[in-house]
Design an enzyme around this catalytic site. Structure first.
Site, mmCIF file in Angstrom:
data_model
loop_
_atom_site.group_PDB
_atom_site.id
_atom_site.type_symbol
_atom_site.label_atom_id
_atom_site.label_comp_id
_atom_site.label_asym_id
_atom_site.label_seq_id
_atom_site.Cartn_x
_atom_site.Cartn_y
_atom_site.Cartn_z
ATOM 1 N N HIS A 1 36.522 37.828 59.738
ATOM 2 C CA HIS A 1 36.874 36.812 58.891
ATOM 3 C C HIS A 1 36.612 35.284 59.326
ATOM 4 O O HIS A 1 36.810 34.450 58.981
ATOM 5 C CB HIS A 1 38.611 36.631 58.775
ATOM 6 C CG HIS A 1 39.159 36.123 60.056
ATOM 7 N ND1 HIS A 1 39.191 36.940 61.195
ATOM 8 C CD2 HIS A 1 39.531 35.041 60.563
ATOM 9 C CE1 HIS A 1 39.839 36.517 62.110
ATOM 10 N NE2 HIS A 1 39.969 35.305 61.711
ATOM 11 N N HIS B 1 32.254 39.335 67.690
ATOM 12 C CA HIS B 1 32.844 38.322 67.125
ATOM 13 C C HIS B 1 33.292 37.306 68.278
ATOM 14 O O HIS B 1 33.599 37.824 69.469
ATOM 15 C CB HIS B 1 34.241 38.935 66.618
ATOM 16 C CG HIS B 1 35.111 37.856 65.881
ATOM 17 N ND1 HIS B 1 34.588 36.839 65.308
ATOM 18 C CD2 HIS B 1 36.473 38.191 65.612
ATOM 19 C CE1 HIS B 1 35.699 35.981 64.624
ATOM 20 N NE2 HIS B 1 36.819 36.798 65.029
ATOM 21 N N ASP C 1 37.169 42.519 63.253
ATOM 22 C CA ASP C 1 38.127 42.372 62.694
ATOM 23 C C ASP C 1 38.960 43.271 61.329
ATOM 24 O O ASP C 1 39.879 43.176 61.231
ATOM 25 C CB ASP C 1 38.316 40.861 62.030
ATOM 26 C CG ASP C 1 38.619 39.880 63.230
ATOM 27 O OD1 ASP C 1 39.403 40.348 64.038
ATOM 28 O OD2 ASP C 1 38.067 38.684 63.314
ATOM 29 N N HIS D 1 46.549 34.321 66.977
ATOM 30 C CA HIS D 1 45.663 33.591 66.683
ATOM 31 C C HIS D 1 46.232 31.966 66.546
ATOM 32 O O HIS D 1 45.634 31.151 65.745
ATOM 33 C CB HIS D 1 45.047 33.784 65.316
ATOM 34 C CG HIS D 1 44.000 35.083 65.375
ATOM 35 N ND1 HIS D 1 43.348 35.568 64.343
ATOM 36 C CD2 HIS D 1 43.455 35.688 66.311
ATOM 37 C CE1 HIS D 1 42.555 36.545 64.721
ATOM 38 N NE2 HIS D 1 42.609 36.484 65.967
ATOM 39 N N TYR E 1 48.520 42.484 59.024
ATOM 40 C CA TYR E 1 47.328 41.877 59.467
ATOM 41 C C TYR E 1 46.412 41.442 58.081
ATOM 42 O O TYR E 1 45.952 40.192 58.085
ATOM 43 C CB TYR E 1 46.676 42.912 60.167
ATOM 44 C CG TYR E 1 45.478 42.344 61.074
ATOM 45 C CD1 TYR E 1 45.518 41.835 62.401
ATOM 46 C CD2 TYR E 1 44.171 42.421 60.251
ATOM 47 C CE1 TYR E 1 44.269 41.728 63.100
ATOM 48 C CE2 TYR E 1 43.084 42.167 61.073
ATOM 49 C CZ TYR E 1 43.155 41.610 62.618
ATOM 50 O OH TYR E 1 42.094 41.077 62.977
ATOM 51 N N GLU F 1 35.596 34.657 68.120
ATOM 52 C CA GLU F 1 37.011 33.863 68.283
ATOM 53 C C GLU F 1 37.522 34.474 69.845
ATOM 54 O O GLU F 1 37.098 35.573 70.217
ATOM 55 C CB GLU F 1 37.876 34.846 67.262
ATOM 56 C CG GLU F 1 39.141 34.083 66.994
ATOM 57 C CD GLU F 1 40.010 34.062 65.695
ATOM 58 O OE1 GLU F 1 39.499 35.048 64.815
ATOM 59 O OE2 GLU F 1 40.704 33.447 65.583
ATOM 60 N N HIS G 1 41.444 45.162 67.214
ATOM 61 C CA HIS G 1 42.866 45.019 67.549
ATOM 62 C C HIS G 1 43.566 46.224 66.992
ATOM 63 O O HIS G 1 43.335 46.751 65.792
ATOM 64 C CB HIS G 1 43.693 43.933 66.496
ATOM 65 C CG HIS G 1 43.077 42.571 66.919
ATOM 66 N ND1 HIS G 1 43.542 42.033 68.213
ATOM 67 C CD2 HIS G 1 42.371 41.704 66.320
ATOM 68 C CE1 HIS G 1 42.963 40.711 68.290
ATOM 69 N NE2 HIS G 1 42.378 40.462 67.233
ATOM 70 N N ASP H 1 40.202 35.571 71.152
ATOM 71 C CA ASP H 1 40.851 36.626 71.632
ATOM 72 C C ASP H 1 39.591 37.704 72.081
ATOM 73 O O ASP H 1 40.200 38.813 72.607
ATOM 74 C CB ASP H 1 41.889 37.070 70.686
ATOM 75 C CG ASP H 1 41.451 37.147 69.047
ATOM 76 O OD1 ASP H 1 40.448 36.471 68.880
ATOM 77 O OD2 ASP H 1 42.158 37.751 68.509
HETATM 78 FE FE1 FEO Z 1 39.114 37.004 64.342
HETATM 79 FE FE2 FEO Z 1 41.108 38.710 66.367
HETATM 80 O O1 FEO Z 1 39.922 37.898 65.781
#
Ligand code: FEO
Length: 401
Positions: A146, A79, A165, A24, A193, A81, A226, A83
Site C-alpha cells: 500500500h 517495503h 503487505d 502504523h 487488516y 515502511e 505481518h 515496521d
Molecule cells: Fe506497509 Fe506494515 O507496512
C-alpha cells in the site's frame, strides 16, 4: 522467537510484537502483530526485509544461528515502511550485504528515509530476476499496495511468494502458519487488516492479484510481512478467495450503527433504530465511538451494507469523535454502502445535516432522510426511530436482493 524453516533453506527470522496495540500509528492491533522477515541460504545468502526498530537484536540472533555469524550477501527490501525497514540500518551495519535490492520507488523511499550514501543499492525493475545459484528471485512491483515502493519477490523453484503487505494480518502468535490457528480468528484479522490498510487500493489489489496469478503459477507458499504465513494450495486458495470477496466489497444484510451521545438522547435513538433493523432481519453492530476504536468500526463496516451515524449537535456541528470517524472512513473509500444520519439537538441542530453531507461525500446512498429530534425522545419519537430503522432495513434487503 526461534527461526522456523518454511521450505528447505528458507527460514522465517522475524519478530513477534505481542504487546503492540498501535499499528502504523492509526490502527488498533488488539492481538499484537508480527514483523516477518526471511533468510534464504542458497549459493548466496539473502535476507528478505527486516523488522521494526527495537527488534533488530532478536533478529540478528536468529540470523546468526543460521549463518554462524558470517553475514549475508544480499538484502531485499520489499517495503520501506518503518515496521519492515526500521532495523535496516542496523542490519546493514551488522551483516554487511553486498547488495541492497529494492524497487525503483523503493530507492526513492530509502534515500529519503535513511542516510544511505554508502549502501550498495541495486534497483530491480518490475519483472526482472536474479539467480541465487539453485534458485531465482523474480521481483514484482506491487505499487500502492500500500505504499509506492512495495514489491513482492517470487521464488519459482520453491513456489514461494514473499508478498509484503498483501495478505497480511495483525496477530501475534507462537504459530507461524495459517493451518495451525483457528480459521475464523484468522479471517477476522485478515479482514480487519484489509479494511484498514488495503481497502483504498482495492482496485490495485485486484490488478496485483491477477498479475501475481500470471507470474506465480501454482504458488504453494505466501509469506506476508505481518501475521501467519500460508502453505499448501488449500490455504493459497482460501486467502485468494477471501481477498476476492474483499476486493469486490461484498456485503451482508448487516448495518453498523456508530454514534456518540452527550445525555443519552442520541443513544436512545440508536437503540430504537437498531430495534427496527433487527425486526427486518438485519444483523447489527452497535458501536459507540467512545467505546470502539475507529479501526474496529471500519473492520465491521467492510462487509456491512449500511452505515448509520448519529451525533447530537454540539457547537453547531457533530461531536468530534464522530467527525474523526467520518474522516477516517472517508479516507478508506468503502464502496456500495447505504447510509443514514440521526441525532438529538438542544437548539440549532446542524449535526444530522453535516453527517449526511459527509456520507454523501463518500458516495454512500442515503437510505432514509436524516432523523433529528429536540432534547429527549418521547414515546412517539422512539417509535418513529424504530420505523426509521425498518426503512433502512428494507433498503438493505432490496439492495442485496
Ligand atoms: Fe506497509 Fe506494515 O507496512
Amino acid at each position: 522467537m526461534q527461526p522456523v524453516e518454511i521450505v528447505k533453506d528458507l527460514w522465517w527470522v522475524g519478530a513477534v510484537d505481542w504487546n503492540n496495540r498501535d499499528f502504523h500509528g492509526y490502527m488498533l492491533a488488539p492481538a499484537g502483530t508480527t514483523y516477518n522477515a526471511f533468510l534464504l541460504k542458497d549459493d548466496v545468502t539473502v535476507l528478505f526485509d527486516t523488522v521494526k526498530e527495537g527488534f533488530g537484536e532478536e533478529m540478528l540472533c536468529s540470523i546468526a544461528r543460521l549463518t554462524g555469524g558470517k553475514g549475508i550477501d544480499w538484502l531485499v527490501v520489499n517495503h520501506v515502511e518503518p515496521d519492515h525497514a526500521g532495523a535496516l540500518p542496523q542490519m546493514i551495519e551488522a551483516l554487511k550485504p553486498k547488495k541492497v535490492i529494492c524497487s525503483p520507488m523503493g530507492e526513492k523511499a530509502i534515500k529519503t528515509y535513511f542516510s544511505c550514501a554508502d549502501w550498495p543499492l541495486q534497483v530491480q525493475a518490475d519483472g526482472t530476476s536474479l539467480s541465487t545459484g539453485k534458485r531465482t528471485l523474480i521481483f514484482l512491483e506491487t505499487r500502492m499496495l500500500h505504499w509506492p515502493d512495495n514489491m513482492a519477490t517470487y521464488i519459482p523453484e520453491d513456489r514461494v511468494l514473499v508478498s509484503s503487505d498483501a495478505f497480511g494480518q495483525n496477530w501475534a502468535t507462537a504459530e507461524r502458519f495459517a493451518d495451525q490457528v483457528d480459521e475464523h480468528d484468522l479471517e477476522r484479522h485478515l479482514r480487519t487488516y484489509f479494511a484498514n490498510i488495503v481497502l483504498p487500493y482495492a482496485e490495485i489489489a485486484r490488478k496485483v492479484m491477477c498479475r501475481v496469478d500470471e507470474a506465480c503459477r501454482d504458488v504453494e507458499y505466501i509469506l506476508p510481512d505481518h501475521g501467519l504465513m500460508y502453505r499448501g494450495r488449500k490455504w493459497i486458495e482460501w486467502v485468494n478467495e477471501k481477498y476476492q470477496g474483499y476486493v469486490e466489497q461484498k456485503t451482508r444484510n448487516k448495518a453498523v450503527i456508530a454514534y456518540d451521545t452527550m445525555w443519552h438522547s442520541t443513544e436512545s435513538m440508536a437503540m430504537a433504530i437498531a430495534e427496527g433493523l433487527v425486526e427486518e432481519g438485519i444483523e447489527i453492530r452497535m458501536m459507540s465511538v467512545k467505546a470502539n476504536h475507529h479501526s474496529a468500526i471500519m473492520a465491521e463496516l467492510m462487509d456491512a451494507k449500511a452505515f448509520l451515524v448519529g451525533s447530537p449537535t454540539h457547537n453547531n456541528g457533530m461531536l468530534p469523535f464522530v467527525a474523526g470517524l467520518l474522516r477516517y472512513v472517508g479516507g478508506l473509500k468503502p464502496k456500495g454502502k447505504l447510509a443514514a444520519a440521526f441525532g438529538s439537538y438542544g437548539w440549532s441542530g446542524e449535526a444530522v445535516k453535516h453527517i449526511e453531507e459527509a456520507l454523501t461525500g463518500m458516495k454512500m446512498e442515503i437510505a432514509a432522510p436524516g432523523m433529528r429530534l429536540i432534547n429527549r425522545p418521547n414515546h412517539a419519537q422512539l417509535k418513529a426511530c424504530k420505523e426509521f430503522g425498518q426503512t433502512v432495513g428494507k433498503a438493505i434487503l432490496a439492495a442485496n436482493g
